[in-house]
Design a protein around this motif. Sequence first.
Motif, PDB file in Angstrom:
ATOM      1  N   GLU A  39       0.743  -1.339  -0.107  1.00 17.03           N
ATOM      2  CA  GLU A  39       0.029  -0.179   0.154  1.00 17.03           C
ATOM      3  C   GLU A  39       0.733   1.213   0.013  1.00 17.03           C
ATOM      4  N   ALA A  40       1.995   1.156   0.744  1.00 16.10           N
ATOM      5  CA  ALA A  40       2.842   2.295   0.759  1.00 16.10           C
ATOM      6  C   ALA A  40       3.662   2.742  -0.686  1.00 16.10           C
ATOM      7  N   PHE A  41       3.902   1.499  -1.377  1.00 12.78           N
ATOM      8  CA  PHE A  41       4.409   1.512  -2.524  1.00 12.78           C
ATOM      9  C   PHE A  41       3.411   2.336  -3.485  1.00 12.78           C
ATOM     10  N   LEU A  42       2.134   1.662  -3.661  1.00 18.47           N
ATOM     11  CA  LEU A  42       1.214   2.474  -4.482  1.00 18.47           C
ATOM     12  C   LEU A  42       1.007   3.732  -4.058  1.00 18.47           C
ATOM     13  N   ALA A  43       0.796   3.946  -2.813  1.00 21.85           N
ATOM     14  CA  ALA A  43       0.697   5.392  -2.615  1.00 21.85           C
ATOM     15  C   ALA A  43       1.493   6.417  -3.052  1.00 21.85           C
TER      16      ALA A  43
END
Length: 122
Positions: A39-43
Amino acid sequence: MSFSDQEVCVVDDDASVRTAVGSLVRSLGLRARLFDSAEAFLAAGTATDLVISDLQMPGMSGLDLLELLRGRADRVPFIVITGFLQDGVARRAEGAGAACLLGKPFQADALVGCIERALAAS
């Protein structure tokens, strides 16, 4: 092989693995960005030359991340690392287009070989 100016994103919820893989990536002359979750990568919305992701993480798994990227027609090379190497996982990773699947623990040169092959093929 020289891959200067290329960036690798490392996605792993285990800080020690994330740091070790990031250090290995940097030792190859590549830039490394580290993320503690899919999720942090996508954000971050980052464009990258390669993703190295753990398979099992809280929230979105590494395979879910790979399948999401492929669903978006994102063909970034993707390496999956896992402590839970099973046939179904290998088939799913291969089917989704993973460049490499490594079981933990793995030797540094095995990961280096995967990185070199993935970047050379892209």
